[in-house]
Scaffold this motif. Structure first.
Motif, mmCIF file in Angstrom:
data_model
loop_
_atom_site.group_PDB
_atom_site.id
_atom_site.type_symbol
_atom_site.label_atom_id
_atom_site.label_comp_id
_atom_site.label_asym_id
_atom_site.label_seq_id
_atom_site.Cartn_x
_atom_site.Cartn_y
_atom_site.Cartn_z
ATOM 1 N N LEU A 7 -2.686 -1.432 6.036
ATOM 2 C CA LEU A 7 -3.479 -0.233 5.773
ATOM 3 C C LEU A 7 -2.577 0.915 5.325
ATOM 4 O O LEU A 7 -2.898 1.645 4.389
ATOM 5 C CB LEU A 7 -4.263 0.180 7.019
ATOM 6 C CG LEU A 7 -5.081 1.456 6.915
ATOM 7 C CD1 LEU A 7 -6.186 1.277 5.876
ATOM 8 C CD2 LEU A 7 -5.656 1.830 8.258
ATOM 9 N N LYS A 8 -1.445 1.096 5.985
ATOM 10 C CA LYS A 8 -0.532 2.179 5.649
ATOM 11 C C LYS A 8 0.049 2.040 4.251
ATOM 12 O O LYS A 8 0.520 3.009 3.680
ATOM 13 C CB LYS A 8 0.602 2.262 6.673
ATOM 14 C CG LYS A 8 0.155 2.809 8.004
ATOM 15 C CD LYS A 8 1.315 2.932 8.958
ATOM 16 C CE LYS A 8 0.884 3.546 10.273
ATOM 17 N NZ LYS A 8 2.025 3.691 11.190
ATOM 18 N N GLN A 9 0.005 0.859 3.689
ATOM 19 C CA GLN A 9 0.552 0.642 2.355
ATOM 20 C C GLN A 9 -0.480 0.850 1.255
ATOM 21 O O GLN A 9 -0.133 0.837 0.077
ATOM 22 C CB GLN A 9 1.146 -0.765 2.258
ATOM 23 C CG GLN A 9 2.376 -0.921 3.125
ATOM 24 C CD GLN A 9 2.936 -2.332 3.111
ATOM 25 O OE1 GLN A 9 2.366 -3.231 2.510
ATOM 26 N NE2 GLN A 9 4.060 -2.513 3.774
ATOM 27 N N THR A 10 -1.718 1.108 1.624
ATOM 28 C CA THR A 10 -2.743 1.304 0.600
ATOM 29 C C THR A 10 -2.629 2.694 -0.011
ATOM 30 O O THR A 10 -2.155 3.637 0.625
ATOM 31 C CB THR A 10 -4.161 1.135 1.186
ATOM 32 O OG1 THR A 10 -4.405 2.157 2.149
ATOM 33 C CG2 THR A 10 -4.351 -0.245 1.803
ATOM 34 N N ARG A 11 -3.041 2.802 -1.247
ATOM 35 C CA ARG A 11 -3.015 4.081 -1.949
ATOM 36 C C ARG A 11 -3.892 5.110 -1.244
ATOM 37 O O ARG A 11 -3.515 6.266 -1.097
ATOM 38 C CB ARG A 11 -3.479 3.907 -3.391
ATOM 39 C CG ARG A 11 -3.597 5.243 -4.116
ATOM 40 C CD ARG A 11 -4.060 5.100 -5.525
ATOM 41 N NE ARG A 11 -2.882 4.869 -6.334
ATOM 42 C CZ ARG A 11 -2.874 4.213 -7.482
ATOM 43 N NH1 ARG A 11 -3.976 3.686 -7.942
ATOM 44 N NH2 ARG A 11 -1.777 4.062 -8.159
ATOM 45 N N PHE A 12 -5.063 4.664 -0.779
ATOM 46 C CA PHE A 12 -5.980 5.576 -0.086
ATOM 47 C C PHE A 12 -5.309 6.197 1.132
ATOM 48 O O PHE A 12 -5.356 7.406 1.334
ATOM 49 C CB PHE A 12 -7.257 4.841 0.335
ATOM 50 C CG PHE A 12 -8.175 5.685 1.168
ATOM 51 C CD1 PHE A 12 -8.976 6.636 0.568
ATOM 52 C CD2 PHE A 12 -8.213 5.549 2.542
ATOM 53 C CE1 PHE A 12 -9.819 7.436 1.326
ATOM 54 C CE2 PHE A 12 -9.042 6.347 3.311
ATOM 55 C CZ PHE A 12 -9.855 7.289 2.706
ATOM 56 N N TYR A 13 -4.687 5.385 1.964
ATOM 57 C CA TYR A 13 -4.025 5.889 3.173
ATOM 58 C C TYR A 13 -2.913 6.861 2.811
ATOM 59 O O TYR A 13 -2.798 7.928 3.398
ATOM 60 C CB TYR A 13 -3.462 4.722 3.989
ATOM 61 C CG TYR A 13 -2.708 5.184 5.224
ATOM 62 C CD1 TYR A 13 -3.374 5.379 6.417
ATOM 63 C CD2 TYR A 13 -1.345 5.447 5.174
ATOM 64 C CE1 TYR A 13 -2.705 5.815 7.548
ATOM 65 C CE2 TYR A 13 -0.661 5.890 6.303
ATOM 66 C CZ TYR A 13 -1.342 6.068 7.482
ATOM 67 O OH TYR A 13 -0.666 6.516 8.587
ATOM 68 N N GLN A 14 -2.093 6.488 1.849
ATOM 69 C CA GLN A 14 -0.965 7.337 1.476
ATOM 70 C C GLN A 14 -1.437 8.677 0.916
ATOM 71 O O GLN A 14 -0.860 9.718 1.226
ATOM 72 C CB GLN A 14 -0.069 6.601 0.478
ATOM 73 C CG GLN A 14 0.654 5.439 1.123
ATOM 74 C CD GLN A 14 1.425 4.586 0.146
ATOM 75 O OE1 GLN A 14 1.423 4.838 -1.054
ATOM 76 N NE2 GLN A 14 2.085 3.565 0.653
ATOM 77 N N GLU A 15 -2.494 8.670 0.109
ATOM 78 C CA GLU A 15 -3.024 9.916 -0.436
ATOM 79 C C GLU A 15 -3.668 10.766 0.658
ATOM 80 O O GLU A 15 -3.486 11.983 0.692
ATOM 81 C CB GLU A 15 -4.019 9.625 -1.553
ATOM 82 C CG GLU A 15 -3.358 9.122 -2.821
ATOM 83 C CD GLU A 15 -4.349 8.746 -3.907
ATOM 84 O OE1 GLU A 15 -5.576 8.884 -3.708
ATOM 85 O OE2 GLU A 15 -3.881 8.294 -4.977
ATOM 86 N N ALA A 16 -4.407 10.141 1.552
ATOM 87 C CA ALA A 16 -5.044 10.876 2.646
ATOM 88 C C ALA A 16 -3.983 11.472 3.563
ATOM 89 O O ALA A 16 -4.100 12.619 4.004
ATOM 90 C CB ALA A 16 -5.977 9.954 3.426
ATOM 91 N N PHE A 17 -2.940 10.713 3.851
ATOM 92 C CA PHE A 17 -1.851 11.199 4.697
ATOM 93 C C PHE A 17 -1.153 12.378 4.037
ATOM 94 O O PHE A 17 -0.884 13.396 4.686
ATOM 95 C CB PHE A 17 -0.854 10.065 4.955
ATOM 96 C CG PHE A 17 0.257 10.446 5.891
ATOM 97 C CD1 PHE A 17 0.054 10.454 7.254
ATOM 98 C CD2 PHE A 17 1.505 10.802 5.396
ATOM 99 C CE1 PHE A 17 1.079 10.811 8.126
ATOM 100 C CE2 PHE A 17 2.532 11.162 6.259
ATOM 101 C CZ PHE A 17 2.318 11.163 7.623
ATOM 102 N N ALA A 18 -0.889 12.282 2.741
ATOM 103 C CA ALA A 18 -0.230 13.370 2.010
ATOM 104 C C ALA A 18 -1.116 14.618 1.986
ATOM 105 O O ALA A 18 -0.625 15.732 2.163
ATOM 106 C CB ALA A 18 0.113 12.927 0.586
ATOM 107 N N ASP A 19 -2.417 14.431 1.785
ATOM 108 C CA ASP A 19 -3.346 15.570 1.781
ATOM 109 C C ASP A 19 -3.372 16.257 3.143
ATOM 110 O O ASP A 19 -3.343 17.481 3.231
ATOM 111 C CB ASP A 19 -4.762 15.119 1.406
ATOM 112 C CG ASP A 19 -4.903 14.746 -0.059
ATOM 113 O OD1 ASP A 19 -3.993 15.080 -0.848
ATOM 114 O OD2 ASP A 19 -5.913 14.113 -0.410
ATOM 115 N N GLY A 20 -3.422 15.468 4.190
ATOM 116 C CA GLY A 20 -3.433 16.024 5.539
ATOM 117 C C GLY A 20 -2.154 16.773 5.848
ATOM 118 O O GLY A 20 -2.170 17.840 6.472
#
Length: 67
Positions: A7-20
């Motif tokens: 999950l942590k390697q998905t683009r969605f997770y990485q973008e959400a983490f960066a936004d947060g």
């Protein structure tokens, strides 16, 4: 099944983490500006201390005054 590491390697997770993270950094910036103003520092002095544009400091302070 999708594991946490996957999950942590998905683009969605990485973008959400960066936004947060960006939102958290922006909120901390606002808190610092407000604290410095509450200590009696002018907007110009705060901008100089933090190396931020005066317009950004003024915008933060005026939006906090409206609340």
């Amino acid at each position: 099944m999708l594991g946490l590491t996957d999950l942590k390697q998905t683009r969605f997770y990485q973008e959400a983490f960066a936004d947060g993270r960006q939102e958290g950094l922006q909120q901390e910036r606002i808190n610092i500006v407000v604290r410095l103003a509450n200590l009696g520092n002018s907007a110009i002095r705060i901008a100089e201390m933090l190396g931020l544009p005066l317009e950004e400091i003024q915008q933060i302070l005026s939006s906090r005054a409206d609340n």
